[in-house]
Design a protein around this motif. Structure first.
Motif, PDB file in Angstrom:
ATOM      1  N   ARG A  57     -74.947  29.176 -45.419  1.00 26.92           N
ATOM      2  CA  ARG A  57     -75.315  29.440 -44.882  1.00 26.92           C
ATOM      3  C   ARG A  57     -76.846  29.325 -45.066  1.00 26.92           C
ATOM      4  NH1 ARG A  57     -75.725  35.281 -46.497  1.00 26.92           N
ATOM      5  NH2 ARG A  57     -77.146  35.711 -44.331  1.00 26.92           N
ATOM      6  N   GLY A  88     -77.609  26.347 -42.720  1.00 25.96           N
ATOM      7  CA  GLY A  88     -78.087  27.118 -41.912  1.00 25.96           C
ATOM      8  C   GLY A  88     -76.634  27.516 -40.676  1.00 25.96           C
ATOM      9  N   GLY A  98     -74.300  30.040 -39.757  1.00 22.52           N
ATOM     10  CA  GLY A  98     -74.005  31.572 -39.582  1.00 22.52           C
ATOM     11  C   GLY A  98     -72.899  32.303 -40.727  1.00 22.52           C
ATOM     12  N   ILE A  99     -72.954  33.631 -40.311  1.00 23.07           N
ATOM     13  CA  ILE A  99     -71.691  34.145 -41.410  1.00 23.07           C
ATOM     14  C   ILE A  99     -70.487  33.772 -39.906  1.00 23.07           C
ATOM     15  CG2 ILE A  99     -70.130  36.091 -42.155  1.00 23.07           C
ATOM     16  CD1 ILE A  99     -73.172  36.618 -43.671  1.00 23.07           C
ATOM     17  N   ASN A 100     -71.016  34.152 -39.002  1.00 28.69           N
ATOM     18  CA  ASN A 100     -69.844  34.385 -37.673  1.00 28.69           C
ATOM     19  C   ASN A 100     -69.543  32.946 -37.734  1.00 28.69           C
ATOM     20  OD1 ASN A 100     -68.875  35.664 -35.396  1.00 28.69           O
ATOM     21  ND2 ASN A 100     -70.514  35.113 -33.999  1.00 28.69           N
ATOM     22  N   GLU A 142     -66.046  38.633 -39.256  1.00 28.39           N
ATOM     23  CA  GLU A 142     -67.156  38.589 -39.657  1.00 28.39           C
ATOM     24  C   GLU A 142     -67.623  39.320 -40.583  1.00 28.39           C
ATOM     25  OE1 GLU A 142     -71.570  38.766 -37.910  1.00 28.39           O
ATOM     26  OE2 GLU A 142     -70.156  38.832 -36.555  1.00 28.39           O
ATOM     27  N   ARG A 159     -68.703  39.391 -45.137  1.00 26.25           N
ATOM     28  CA  ARG A 159     -69.819  40.174 -44.945  1.00 26.25           C
ATOM     29  C   ARG A 159     -69.828  41.075 -46.430  1.00 26.25           C
ATOM     30  NH1 ARG A 159     -73.986  39.179 -42.235  1.00 26.25           N
ATOM     31  NH2 ARG A 159     -73.830  38.394 -39.983  1.00 26.25           N
TER      32      ARG A 159
END
Length: 78
Positions: free
Chosen positions: A17, A21, A23-25, A35, A39
């Motif tokens: 992340r 860069g 994303g978690i998705n 996702e 999280r």
């Protein structure tokens, strides 16, 4: 052993992340893990993973790691 691996997983995901860069998705889609599960795992240090999710996360992070290594070594059209 799963708890120790969990520390590594959290570190790997945070690195993906922050440094790359990603994303978690996107991580979840690539790995095949929801996702919200990722999280929840990141936000709660005492959260544990089911064995099925653990295996998916381990295999998926290795796959992403190999793809990043390959991308770093890519020299373009030669």
């Amino acid at each position: 052993m799963i708890d120790i691996e969990g520390i590594k997983f959290r570190t790997d995901i945070k690195l993906l992340r922050e440094k790359y860069g990603i994303g978690i998705n996107a991580i979840g889609k690539e790995i095949g893990v929801n996702e919200s599960t990722i999280r929840h795992f990141l936000l709660r240090e005492n959260a544990t993973l089911s064995l099925k999710t653990y295996k998916k996360l381990k295999e998926g992070l290795i796959k992403i790691q190999n793809a990043l290594k390959e991308a770093k070594e890519y020299k373009g059209f030669e």
